[in-house]
Design a protein around this motif. Structure first.
Motif, PDB file in Angstrom:
ATOM      1  N   SER A 209       0.848  -1.192   0.000  1.00  0.00           N
ATOM      2  CA  SER A 209       0.000   0.000   0.000  1.00  0.00           C
ATOM      3  C   SER A 209       0.883   1.242   0.000  1.00  0.00           C
ATOM      4  N   GLY A 210       0.399   2.279  -0.658  1.00  0.00           N
ATOM      5  CA  GLY A 210       1.152   3.528  -0.714  1.00  0.00           C
ATOM      6  C   GLY A 210       0.353   4.594  -1.423  1.00  0.00           C
ATOM      7  N   GLY A 273     -12.116   3.839   4.164  1.00  0.00           N
ATOM      8  CA  GLY A 273     -10.740   3.391   3.978  1.00  0.00           C
ATOM      9  C   GLY A 273     -10.201   2.647   5.188  1.00  0.00           C
ATOM     10  N   PHE A 274     -10.557   3.104   6.374  1.00  0.00           N
ATOM     11  CA  PHE A 274     -10.071   2.452   7.590  1.00  0.00           C
ATOM     12  C   PHE A 274     -10.776   1.111   7.816  1.00  0.00           C
ATOM     13  N   LYS A 275     -12.055   1.029   7.399  1.00  0.00           N
ATOM     14  CA  LYS A 275     -12.762  -0.264   7.449  1.00  0.00           C
ATOM     15  C   LYS A 275     -12.076  -1.256   6.509  1.00  0.00           C
ATOM     16  N   ARG A 276     -11.697  -0.785   5.301  1.00  0.00           N
ATOM     17  CA  ARG A 276     -10.966  -1.635   4.351  1.00  0.00           C
ATOM     18  C   ARG A 276      -9.649  -2.122   4.964  1.00  0.00           C
ATOM     19  N   GLY A 293       2.564   7.755   2.876  1.00  0.00           N
ATOM     20  CA  GLY A 293       1.465   8.396   2.167  1.00  0.00           C
ATOM     21  C   GLY A 293       0.566   9.139   3.120  1.00  0.00           C
ATOM     22  N   SER A 294      -0.686   8.695   3.184  1.00  0.00           N
ATOM     23  CA  SER A 294      -1.681   9.377   4.006  1.00  0.00           C
ATOM     24  C   SER A 294      -1.893   8.632   5.316  1.00  0.00           C
ATOM     25  N   GLY A 295      -2.960   9.030   6.012  1.00  0.00           N
ATOM     26  CA  GLY A 295      -3.316   8.351   7.238  1.00  0.00           C
ATOM     27  C   GLY A 295      -3.738   6.916   7.018  1.00  0.00           C
ATOM     28  N   ILE A 296      -4.106   6.561   5.769  1.00  0.00           N
ATOM     29  CA  ILE A 296      -4.476   5.178   5.455  1.00  0.00           C
ATOM     30  C   ILE A 296      -3.294   4.259   5.685  1.00  0.00           C
ATOM     31  N   GLN A 297      -2.118   4.652   5.172  1.00  0.00           N
ATOM     32  CA  GLN A 297      -0.919   3.831   5.360  1.00  0.00           C
ATOM     33  C   GLN A 297      -0.485   3.820   6.836  1.00  0.00           C
ATOM     34  N   GLN A 298      -0.633   4.937   7.511  1.00  0.00           N
ATOM     35  CA  GLN A 298      -0.285   4.991   8.933  1.00  0.00           C
ATOM     36  C   GLN A 298      -1.176   4.054   9.740  1.00  0.00           C
ATOM     37  N   PHE A 317       8.888   2.371   3.415  1.00  0.00           N
ATOM     38  CA  PHE A 317       9.698   3.236   2.564  1.00  0.00           C
ATOM     39  C   PHE A 317       9.185   4.665   2.694  1.00  0.00           C
ATOM     40  N   LEU A 318      10.087   5.567   2.995  1.00  0.00           N
ATOM     41  CA  LEU A 318       9.742   6.981   3.072  1.00  0.00           C
ATOM     42  C   LEU A 318       9.830   7.610   1.687  1.00  0.00           C
ATOM     43  N   ALA A 319       9.068   8.664   1.467  1.00  0.00           N
ATOM     44  CA  ALA A 319       9.100   9.345   0.173  1.00  0.00           C
ATOM     45  C   ALA A 319      10.497   9.864  -0.147  1.00  0.00           C
ATOM     46  N   SER A 320      11.231  10.267   0.887  1.00  0.00           N
ATOM     47  CA  SER A 320      12.580  10.809   0.687  1.00  0.00           C
ATOM     48  C   SER A 320      13.588   9.743   0.267  1.00  0.00           C
TER      49      SER A 320
END
Length: 337
Positions: A209-210, A273-276, A293-298, A317-320
């Motif tokens: 996921s990302g 999204g959080f239910k998924r 990414g967003s709070g979904i990945q967190q 993996f961080l975006a940086s």
């Protein structure tokens, strides 16, 4: 003295597509067209008759040629950016027909099961049962052939566009393709019903996921290759987005012949999204790759790494950490070799 190999002469450039298809024709593709029933029912209500199947090599050449021709025609013109969209529609038309045939096949199979349970003596009943069986087998032959053509056209689409073909909704499953892309709705329903094995691929689940904006393909492909080396029977689950990390992972699955389940968001509201995420965690994955990414990945990370309970080894993996973004103007392929 070595035995000379047979060669085929090419009289013109027009012969090249047919020769190429003949050289790469797969046994599975040919099997979808080969050894048809002596009799077939073309449409419901018609009497059985003799019809030949299309030549598999010709079918393979034409399906690949249609997709390649779209890209060749549009390249270096004002329509070049539209080539993937038009070619996608070509593949989707075969997918749509295959879906109609599959639903018809299921309906006929249900009719046959009902008739078998109330088996009655008499010529009329037996004739109706035999006709239903022959029609079901005929529709199955048609479905397998159309699925083979769709999968080959999808493979050509991936070659020309650099990204895997995905249906707008639903699943792409067949006996021919080496990598099926299954919608989560089909996957969960069939896993509960045990209706069709090809919609219920088995194996340890790895989640990816990302965000939709992610350009570093190799960092994801390399890590997936490492995981697959340890878990050869793995099945990949993504969060079903049509851009970014999920598309990169889908391209890897198509290239490596790994079953893919696209777990999109089904429902409305901020909590969908959080239910998924909770439903994905309930699949008990054995490993995961999460890109910043967003709070979904967190939220997924927190589900996979709770203080107590089932922990999932997670590669973050961080975006940086991405390699420098390479301009893709005029670049036809975006997947690594």
């Amino acid at each position: 003295m070595s035995k000379p190999t047979a060669s085929r002469s090419v009289s013109s450039f027009a012969d090249l597509p047919e020769l190429y298809a003949e050289l790469i024709a797969t046994p599975d593709f040919e099997a979808s067209f080969g050894d048809p029933l002596p009799l077939t029912i073309m449409e419901r209500g018609e009497e059985p008759a003799e019809y030949d199947m299309p030549e598999p090599i010709a079918a393979q050449a034409e399906c690949g040629g249609i997709i390649a021709s779209i890209f060749d025609l549009f390249t270096d013109t004002r329509l070049e950016a539209l080539a993937p969209e038009v070619a996608w529609g070509m593949v989707n038309s075969l997918h749509f027909v295959a879906g109609k045939l599959e639903r018809r096949e299921d309906q006929l199979a249900d009719n046959i099961r009902d008739m078998a349970r109330r088996l009655e003596p008499g010529e009329v009943f037996m004739k109706e049962l035999e006709d239903n069986q022959l029609e079901c087998q005929s529709v199955a032959e048609q479905r397998e052939a159309i699925e083979a053509m769709r999968d080959y056209a999808a493979a050509m689409y991936r070659t020309c566009s650099g990204r895997p073909w995905s249906p707008a909704r639903g699943s792409r499953a067949s006996q021919v393709t080496t990598a099926s892309q299954i919608s989560a709705l089909d996957f969960l329903r069939v896993r509960a019903e045990k209706r069709r094995d090809r919609y219920d691929p088995q194996g340890p689940i790895v989640v990816v996921s990302g965000p939709q904006k992610w350009h570093d393909v190799r960092i994801i492909w390399n890590r997936l290759d490492q995981i697959r080396a340890r878990i050869p029977r793995m099945m990949l689950v993504t969060t079903g987005q049509r851009l970014g990390v999920d598309v990169i992972a889908a391209a890897w699955a198509a290239q490596r012949g790994v079953h893919l389940v696209t777990y999109g968001i089904y429902g409305r509201g901020a909590s969908a999204g959080f239910k998924r995420n909770r439903e994905i965690a309930a699949l008990m994955p054995v490993e995961a790759i999460l890109c910043e990414g967003s709070g979904i990945q967190q939220a997924l990370y927190e589900l996979f790494n709770p203080q107590n309970g089932h922990r999932v080894p997670t590669h973050v993996f961080l975006a940086s950490e991405q390699a420098s973004d390479i301009p893709i103007k005029r670049r036809r392929r975006v997947i690594p070799a």
